[in-house]
Design a protein around this motif. Structure first.
Motif, PDB file in Angstrom:
ATOM      1  N   LYS A  66       0.818  -1.223   0.000  1.00  0.00           N
ATOM      2  CA  LYS A  66       0.000   0.000   0.000  1.00  0.00           C
ATOM      3  C   LYS A  66       0.849   1.268   0.000  1.00  0.00           C
ATOM      4  O   LYS A  66       0.412   2.303  -0.475  1.00  0.00           O
ATOM      5  CB  LYS A  66      -0.936   0.013   1.208  1.00  0.00           C
ATOM      6  CG  LYS A  66      -2.007  -1.048   1.143  1.00  0.00           C
ATOM      7  CD  LYS A  66      -2.879  -1.002   2.373  1.00  0.00           C
ATOM      8  CE  LYS A  66      -3.895  -2.116   2.358  1.00  0.00           C
ATOM      9  NZ  LYS A  66      -4.694  -2.125   3.572  1.00  0.00           N
ATOM     10  N   THR A  67       2.071   1.185   0.513  1.00  0.00           N
ATOM     11  CA  THR A  67       2.933   2.370   0.597  1.00  0.00           C
ATOM     12  C   THR A  67       3.974   2.425  -0.520  1.00  0.00           C
ATOM     13  O   THR A  67       4.729   3.388  -0.601  1.00  0.00           O
ATOM     14  CB  THR A  67       3.663   2.414   1.958  1.00  0.00           C
ATOM     15  OG1 THR A  67       4.511   1.263   2.074  1.00  0.00           O
ATOM     16  CG2 THR A  67       2.675   2.450   3.108  1.00  0.00           C
ATOM     17  N   MET A  68       4.015   1.409  -1.350  1.00  0.00           N
ATOM     18  CA  MET A  68       5.003   1.373  -2.429  1.00  0.00           C
ATOM     19  C   MET A  68       4.591   2.299  -3.561  1.00  0.00           C
ATOM     20  O   MET A  68       3.404   2.482  -3.821  1.00  0.00           O
ATOM     21  CB  MET A  68       5.189  -0.064  -2.921  1.00  0.00           C
ATOM     22  CG  MET A  68       5.835  -0.952  -1.869  1.00  0.00           C
ATOM     23  SD  MET A  68       5.815  -2.710  -2.284  1.00  0.00           S
ATOM     24  CE  MET A  68       6.680  -2.713  -3.820  1.00  0.00           C
ATOM     25  N   LYS A  69       5.598   2.854  -4.248  1.00  0.00           N
ATOM     26  CA  LYS A  69       5.352   3.869  -5.275  1.00  0.00           C
ATOM     27  C   LYS A  69       4.925   3.308  -6.628  1.00  0.00           C
ATOM     28  O   LYS A  69       4.005   3.802  -7.240  1.00  0.00           O
ATOM     29  CB  LYS A  69       6.597   4.735  -5.470  1.00  0.00           C
ATOM     30  CG  LYS A  69       6.873   5.623  -4.298  1.00  0.00           C
ATOM     31  CD  LYS A  69       8.081   6.477  -4.562  1.00  0.00           C
ATOM     32  CE  LYS A  69       8.372   7.352  -3.365  1.00  0.00           C
ATOM     33  NZ  LYS A  69       9.593   8.107  -3.523  1.00  0.00           N
ATOM     34  N   ASP A  70       5.609   2.293  -7.117  1.00  0.00           N
ATOM     35  CA  ASP A  70       5.365   1.853  -8.495  1.00  0.00           C
ATOM     36  C   ASP A  70       4.910   0.393  -8.527  1.00  0.00           C
ATOM     37  O   ASP A  70       5.694  -0.512  -8.797  1.00  0.00           O
ATOM     38  CB  ASP A  70       6.617   2.049  -9.338  1.00  0.00           C
ATOM     39  CG  ASP A  70       6.290   2.186 -10.818  1.00  0.00           C
ATOM     40  OD1 ASP A  70       5.118   1.961 -11.191  1.00  0.00           O
ATOM     41  OD2 ASP A  70       7.197   2.497 -11.588  1.00  0.00           O
ATOM     42  N   VAL A  71       3.634   0.198  -8.237  1.00  0.00           N
ATOM     43  CA  VAL A  71       3.045  -1.132  -8.199  1.00  0.00           C
ATOM     44  C   VAL A  71       1.842  -1.147  -9.127  1.00  0.00           C
ATOM     45  O   VAL A  71       1.036  -0.221  -9.121  1.00  0.00           O
ATOM     46  CB  VAL A  71       2.590  -1.506  -6.771  1.00  0.00           C
ATOM     47  CG1 VAL A  71       1.933  -2.876  -6.746  1.00  0.00           C
ATOM     48  CG2 VAL A  71       3.749  -1.453  -5.803  1.00  0.00           C
ATOM     49  N   LYS A  72       1.744  -2.213  -9.922  1.00  0.00           N
ATOM     50  CA  LYS A  72       0.608  -2.394 -10.824  1.00  0.00           C
ATOM     51  C   LYS A  72      -0.052  -3.721 -10.531  1.00  0.00           C
ATOM     52  O   LYS A  72       0.629  -4.696 -10.196  1.00  0.00           O
ATOM     53  CB  LYS A  72       1.085  -2.434 -12.275  1.00  0.00           C
ATOM     54  CG  LYS A  72       0.936  -1.189 -13.043  1.00  0.00           C
ATOM     55  CD  LYS A  72       1.319  -1.473 -14.485  1.00  0.00           C
ATOM     56  CE  LYS A  72       0.840  -0.354 -15.357  1.00  0.00           C
ATOM     57  NZ  LYS A  72       1.264  -0.515 -16.735  1.00  0.00           N
ATOM     58  N   PHE A  73      -1.366  -3.751 -10.692  1.00  0.00           N
ATOM     59  CA  PHE A  73      -2.129  -4.989 -10.578  1.00  0.00           C
ATOM     60  C   PHE A  73      -2.832  -5.198 -11.903  1.00  0.00           C
ATOM     61  O   PHE A  73      -3.588  -4.333 -12.342  1.00  0.00           O
ATOM     62  CB  PHE A  73      -3.155  -4.880  -9.447  1.00  0.00           C
ATOM     63  CG  PHE A  73      -2.521  -4.692  -8.098  1.00  0.00           C
ATOM     64  CD1 PHE A  73      -2.218  -5.772  -7.300  1.00  0.00           C
ATOM     65  CD2 PHE A  73      -2.211  -3.417  -7.634  1.00  0.00           C
ATOM     66  CE1 PHE A  73      -1.620  -5.606  -6.064  1.00  0.00           C
ATOM     67  CE2 PHE A  73      -1.626  -3.240  -6.397  1.00  0.00           C
ATOM     68  CZ  PHE A  73      -1.324  -4.331  -5.611  1.00  0.00           C
ATOM     69  N   ILE A  74      -2.556  -6.322 -12.534  1.00  0.00           N
ATOM     70  CA  ILE A  74      -3.134  -6.588 -13.849  1.00  0.00           C
ATOM     71  C   ILE A  74      -3.869  -7.924 -13.821  1.00  0.00           C
ATOM     72  O   ILE A  74      -3.335  -8.930 -13.343  1.00  0.00           O
ATOM     73  CB  ILE A  74      -2.037  -6.635 -14.935  1.00  0.00           C
ATOM     74  CG1 ILE A  74      -1.312  -5.290 -15.018  1.00  0.00           C
ATOM     75  CG2 ILE A  74      -2.640  -7.024 -16.287  1.00  0.00           C
ATOM     76  CD1 ILE A  74      -0.104  -5.292 -15.935  1.00  0.00           C
ATOM     77  N   VAL A  75      -5.082  -7.901 -14.339  1.00  0.00           N
ATOM     78  CA  VAL A  75      -5.864  -9.122 -14.515  1.00  0.00           C
ATOM     79  C   VAL A  75      -6.234  -9.181 -15.990  1.00  0.00           C
ATOM     80  O   VAL A  75      -6.798  -8.233 -16.524  1.00  0.00           O
ATOM     81  CB  VAL A  75      -7.133  -9.126 -13.636  1.00  0.00           C
ATOM     82  CG1 VAL A  75      -7.992 -10.343 -13.944  1.00  0.00           C
ATOM     83  CG2 VAL A  75      -6.763  -9.087 -12.158  1.00  0.00           C
TER      84      VAL A  75
END
Length: 135
Positions: A66-75
């Motif tokens: 939740k605090t990370m800068k560059d995270v993507k979630f792809i489905v």
């Protein structure tokens, strides 16, 4: 240049999926890493996982995300899990792929290597990235 990590996970997260997620979190040391959490809805299963649900499940099991800068979630939807992961590796120019051991047999069939089999070296050759298989 930012390092990119692709973490292939199933939904909902199983015990093995949580181990794969925790291994990924161990490897993410700094903010200069882009992380992509990836789930494939297999069309023939008729299970439609929503991105929001996948994201919530992953964040619930690794609060730091939740605090990370560059995270993507792809489905994404596909008939072939293995092909989808390989395409995503190539599309995102992934440096490291993290998968659970239960996915290993699928990769064996996909790559069609029938002798002595070394998953990491085969995927490295096919996708030009480091592969970490979590037991």
């Amino acid at each position: 240049m930012r390092k990119k990590i692709l973490v292939a996970l199933r939904y909902p997260l199983s015990k093995r999926g949580r181990k794969t997620l925790h291994k990924a979190m161990e490897l993410i040391e700094d903010d200069n890493i882009k992380v992509i959490f990836f789930h494939v809805n297999l069309i023939y299963n008729n299970k439609k996982v929503k991105r929001r649900d996948f994201k919530n499940e992953v964040e619930k099991n690794a609060e730091r995300i939740k605090t990370m800068k560059d995270v993507k979630f792809i489905v994404e939807e596909s008939y072939l899990l293995d092909e989808s992961i390989l395409k995503k590796i190539l599309e995102t120019k992934t440096d490291v792929l993290i998968i659970g051991k239960t996915m290993e047999p699928r990769w064996k069939k996909f790559i069609k290597f029938w002798g002595e089999y070394n998953l990491s070296s085969e995927l490295n050759a096919a996708a030009d990235c480091k592969v970490i298989v979590v037991d």
